[in-house]
Design an enzyme around this catalytic site. Structure first.
Site, mmCIF file in Angstrom:
data_model
loop_
_atom_site.group_PDB
_atom_site.id
_atom_site.type_symbol
_atom_site.label_atom_id
_atom_site.label_comp_id
_atom_site.label_asym_id
_atom_site.label_seq_id
_atom_site.Cartn_x
_atom_site.Cartn_y
_atom_site.Cartn_z
ATOM 1 N N HIS A 10 1.286 0.104 -6.096
ATOM 2 C CA HIS A 10 0.226 -0.512 -5.279
ATOM 3 C C HIS A 10 -0.153 -1.920 -5.715
ATOM 4 O O HIS A 10 -0.258 -2.826 -4.889
ATOM 5 C CB HIS A 10 -1.019 0.384 -5.302
ATOM 6 C CG HIS A 10 -0.810 1.666 -4.576
ATOM 7 N ND1 HIS A 10 -0.951 1.786 -3.224
ATOM 8 C CD2 HIS A 10 -0.440 2.885 -5.020
ATOM 9 C CE1 HIS A 10 -0.697 3.027 -2.849
ATOM 10 N NE2 HIS A 10 -0.384 3.715 -3.924
ATOM 11 N N SER A 41 2.515 7.667 -5.031
ATOM 12 C CA SER A 41 2.115 9.018 -5.455
ATOM 13 C C SER A 41 1.044 9.597 -4.539
ATOM 14 O O SER A 41 0.919 10.814 -4.413
ATOM 15 C CB SER A 41 1.598 8.979 -6.895
ATOM 16 O OG SER A 41 2.650 8.659 -7.768
ATOM 17 N N CYS A 42 0.270 8.715 -3.910
ATOM 18 C CA CYS A 42 -0.785 9.166 -2.992
ATOM 19 C C CYS A 42 -0.210 10.021 -1.866
ATOM 20 O O CYS A 42 -0.895 10.878 -1.327
ATOM 21 C CB CYS A 42 -1.498 7.978 -2.352
ATOM 22 S SG CYS A 42 -1.900 6.685 -3.491
ATOM 23 N N ARG A 305 -4.797 -2.286 -5.215
ATOM 24 C CA ARG A 305 -4.438 -3.204 -4.116
ATOM 25 C C ARG A 305 -5.402 -4.390 -4.044
ATOM 26 O O ARG A 305 -4.986 -5.530 -3.856
ATOM 27 C CB ARG A 305 -4.414 -2.440 -2.805
ATOM 28 C CG ARG A 305 -3.162 -1.590 -2.760
ATOM 29 C CD ARG A 305 -2.998 -0.820 -1.490
ATOM 30 N NE ARG A 305 -1.685 -0.217 -1.515
ATOM 31 C CZ ARG A 305 -0.697 -0.497 -0.668
ATOM 32 N NH1 ARG A 305 -0.878 -1.378 0.288
ATOM 33 N NH2 ARG A 305 0.466 0.098 -0.773
HETATM 34 P P1 FAD Z 1 1.578 2.560 -10.960
HETATM 35 O O1 FAD Z 1 1.482 3.283 -9.674
HETATM 36 O O2 FAD Z 1 1.488 3.334 -12.214
HETATM 37 O O3 FAD Z 1 2.968 1.786 -10.935
HETATM 38 C C1 FAD Z 1 3.402 0.938 -11.949
HETATM 39 C C2 FAD Z 1 4.834 0.552 -11.624
HETATM 40 O O4 FAD Z 1 5.266 -0.421 -12.551
HETATM 41 C C3 FAD Z 1 5.797 1.732 -11.747
HETATM 42 O O5 FAD Z 1 6.635 1.775 -10.616
HETATM 43 C C4 FAD Z 1 6.567 1.426 -13.030
HETATM 44 O O6 FAD Z 1 7.868 1.960 -13.020
HETATM 45 C C5 FAD Z 1 6.565 -0.094 -13.026
HETATM 46 N N1 FAD Z 1 6.676 -0.682 -14.364
HETATM 47 C C6 FAD Z 1 5.896 -0.371 -15.435
HETATM 48 N N2 FAD Z 1 6.245 -1.118 -16.496
HETATM 49 C C7 FAD Z 1 7.258 -1.922 -16.085
HETATM 50 C C8 FAD Z 1 8.041 -2.910 -16.741
HETATM 51 N N3 FAD Z 1 7.832 -3.222 -18.027
HETATM 52 N N4 FAD Z 1 8.994 -3.553 -16.018
HETATM 53 C C9 FAD Z 1 9.205 -3.242 -14.704
HETATM 54 N N5 FAD Z 1 8.508 -2.300 -14.057
HETATM 55 C C10 FAD Z 1 7.534 -1.649 -14.726
HETATM 56 N N6 FAD Z 1 -5.151 6.638 -5.214
HETATM 57 C C11 FAD Z 1 -5.841 6.479 -4.044
HETATM 58 O O7 FAD Z 1 -6.527 5.464 -3.863
HETATM 59 N N7 FAD Z 1 -5.780 7.418 -3.061
HETATM 60 C C12 FAD Z 1 -5.027 8.554 -3.183
HETATM 61 O O8 FAD Z 1 -4.971 9.381 -2.262
HETATM 62 C C13 FAD Z 1 -4.305 8.748 -4.394
HETATM 63 N N8 FAD Z 1 -3.566 9.857 -4.565
HETATM 64 C C14 FAD Z 1 -2.836 10.006 -5.717
HETATM 65 C C15 FAD Z 1 -2.072 11.153 -5.876
HETATM 66 C C16 FAD Z 1 -1.327 11.355 -7.035
HETATM 67 C C17 FAD Z 1 -0.517 12.605 -7.193
HETATM 68 C C18 FAD Z 1 -1.348 10.347 -8.060
HETATM 69 C C19 FAD Z 1 -0.542 10.527 -9.307
HETATM 70 C C20 FAD Z 1 -2.114 9.207 -7.915
HETATM 71 C C21 FAD Z 1 -2.860 9.021 -6.743
HETATM 72 N N9 FAD Z 1 -3.665 7.881 -6.558
HETATM 73 C C22 FAD Z 1 -4.388 7.736 -5.394
HETATM 74 C C23 FAD Z 1 -3.748 6.847 -7.615
HETATM 75 C C24 FAD Z 1 -2.739 5.728 -7.353
HETATM 76 O O9 FAD Z 1 -1.455 6.261 -7.175
HETATM 77 C C25 FAD Z 1 -2.759 4.757 -8.518
HETATM 78 O O10 FAD Z 1 -4.068 4.278 -8.696
HETATM 79 C C26 FAD Z 1 -1.821 3.577 -8.238
HETATM 80 O O11 FAD Z 1 -0.498 4.031 -8.131
HETATM 81 C C27 FAD Z 1 -1.910 2.521 -9.324
HETATM 82 O O12 FAD Z 1 -1.007 1.515 -9.011
HETATM 83 P P2 FAD Z 1 -0.470 0.539 -10.157
HETATM 84 O O13 FAD Z 1 0.251 -0.562 -9.450
HETATM 85 O O14 FAD Z 1 -1.553 0.200 -11.086
HETATM 86 O O15 FAD Z 1 0.524 1.402 -11.072
#
Ligand code: FAD
Length: 452
Positions: A10, A41-42, A305
């Site tokens: 996200h 994952s959402c 986001r």
């Molecule tokens: P992440 O989703 O953790 O993604 C990080 C990405 O960075 C990953 O793809 C990883 O592989 C990549 N990465 C990490 N380190 C490196 C590196 N060194 N080099 C290259 N790539 C790297 N939130 C809602 O608002 N509504 C919902 O309905 C909801 N439902 C959910 C259901 C489930 C089952 C889960 C697990 C979560 C849910 N969430 C929901 C929470 C939401 O998914 C997270 O808040 C969101 O994914 C966070 O996004 P992010 O970009 O911080 O990190």
């Protein structure tokens, strides 16, 4: 200008979209260490329950679309180190084993979080799973149709644990939830809501074990068979889903940017880290919590986001501060739909703020509309500061979908509105959708009486 974006979930996705929208001539390199970009994952529950048929559809972006839009997408390429002084990142290309350095002018990182490991005895047994990301989604899907799985233990009853419990209960399995807290969904809802949901879960073959953690897993032939709780309960489990919190994926950033004591990346309202050309967003950071103004851990896609877009705007030189958020979230539990935002009575002790709450029930539509036409009761709770009347939070639950009310309460919190502002606020009426007085008006009018 060259911007490197790390992470394709996200936070990273929205940062890329914002740059494409505001400055399409920017050179954008987008890195994902996994083998798939932008898995959400959402949407995992929808895939596990068969509503979305293919795991790869649970995504917002495809590499070829993003290439066409002018983004250099690097999949299975990990940024393993950052050198802020030289404005460069070190890249491990897992496709061919090569390594290289890349220069950036601005770097936006959204490294996310990993499910917490509980470190209990027996955790290395087979069939102990997590629920986050595409790889776990594929593994969990296989278990939803595995005839050897009769009993599932879910560790943790936040929204992820509840989603897991519902998936496997709907797949015909007996589910046990083990939870440290007294009540399920305790961070999201107060007791008058969770009492109903605990009963609903029980009616659907989901047992709840509160006030206890998992202390050991036992198994046979290398596979888990039992989860032992801290109260000595022996829970049958052919499959365990651990959903007991997350840890920021930041160990590798130690010494690069400032981290707090829990490993979250410190950033300012413009998403800048201690290195001014490195911006950090998403679950690896804290967000400004609107009811208190303090920073808080709220791991939600919505926040990632908003932070992603904020980081991109600032990286492009537009000054834009992150909007404070209230942790608004919604979920369904079998027939019930609920949403909450801001502070609840159950979470108030975490914050240095006085609270008072008013709870009301009302029918979803006018009383003359028959139940069969969709007119069940709505339970609504408004939380506010009794000294200032400022609105701090809300919760709503019904078998009807009244969850959007929480977006209004979230806005009220953001705007520092008071109970009296909400009491006579203008909301539509049409018997097909609502009552002449929306339930938020009803609750706020009752709150004014309670405050006298
Ligand atoms: P992440 O989703 O953790 O993604 C990080 C990405 O960075 C990953 O793809 C990883 O592989 C990549 N990465 C990490 N380190 C490196 C590196 N060194 N080099 C290259 N790539 C790297 N939130 C809602 O608002 N509504 C919902 O309905 C909801 N439902 C959910 C259901 C489930 C089952 C889960 C697990 C979560 C849910 N969430 C929901 C929470 C939401 O998914 C997270 O808040 C969101 O994914 C966070 O996004 P992010 O970009 O911080 O990190």
């Amino acid at each position: 200008m060259k911007v490197i974006v790390l992470g394709s979930s996200h936070g990273g996705y929205d940062a890329v979209r914002q740059i494409l929208s505001d400055a399409p001539d920017t050179e954008i390199q987008w890195y994902e260490k996994g083998d798939f970009i932008s898995f959400l994952s959402c949407g995992m529950q929808l895939y596990l329950e068969g509503v979305v048929k293919h795991v790869n559809d649970v995504s917002y972006a495809k590499p070829d679309q993003m290439h066409k839009a002018g983004v250099d997408v690097f999949v299975k390429q990990e940024i393993s180190a950052i050198d802020p002084a030289n404005h460069s990142v070190h890249v491990l290309n897992h496709n061919d084993g090569t390594e290289r350095d890349e220069h950036y002018d601005k770097l936006i990182i959204s490294p996310g979080a990993n499910p917490a490991s509980l470190g209990v005895k027996g955790e290395d047994l087979q069939n102990i799973y997590k629920m986050r990301g595409r790889d776990w989604a594929i593994k969990l899907k296989e278990k939803t149709v595995d005839p050897t799985v009769k009993n599932v233990a879910v560790i943790g009853s936040g929204y992820i644990g509840i989603e897991a419990a519902e998936v496997f209960a709907k797949a015909g399995m007996h589910v046990s939830i083990i939870e440290f807290n007294e009540r399920l969904l305790g961070a999201y809802l107060d007791q008058e809501f969770t009492d109903t949901l605990t009963k609903v879960m029980k009616d659907h073959n989901v047992d709840f074990y509160g006030n206890q953690g998992v202390s050991e897993y036992r198994g046979e032939n290398g596979k888990v068979t039992t989860a032992i709780t801290s109260k000595g309960n022996e829970i049958p489990a052919d499959l365990v889903v651990e959903a007991a919190g997350i840890r920021p994926n930041t160990e590798w950033l130690n010494g690069v940017v400032d981290l707090d004591d829990h490993g979250f990346i410190k950033n300012n309202e413009y998403m800048q880290t201690s290195e001014s050309d490195i911006y950090a967003v998403g679950d690896a950071t804290l967000v400004p919590f609107a009811p208190t103004g303090e920073k808080s851990v709220i791991a939600l896609a919505t926040n990632a986001r908003r932070e992603g877009r904020t980081a991109a705007m600032n990286a492009l030189g537009q000054e834009h501060a992150m909007v404070p958020v209230s942790g608004s979230s919604a979920l369904s539990v079998f027939d019930y739909k609920f949403a909450s935002t801001g502070i609840k009575e159950g979470t108030a002790s975490r914050f240095d703020v006085k609270t008072q709450s008013t709870t009301v029930t009302d029918t979803f539509r006018p009383p003359f509309v028959p139940d069969k036409a969709g007119n069940d009761e709505v339970l609504f709770k408004l939380t506010y500061n009794p000294e200032t009347q400022v609105i701090l939070g809300g919760q709503v639950m019904s078998t009807q979908d009244s969850t959007q009310n929480m977006n209004v309460i979230s806005l009220a919190i953001q705007a520092h509105m008071k109970v009296e502002d909400l009491a006579y606020a203008d909301f539509f009426f049409q018997p097909g959708f609502d009552r002449p007085w929306n339930i938020m008006n009803v609750a706020a009018q009752q709150a004014l009486k309670d405050l006298k």
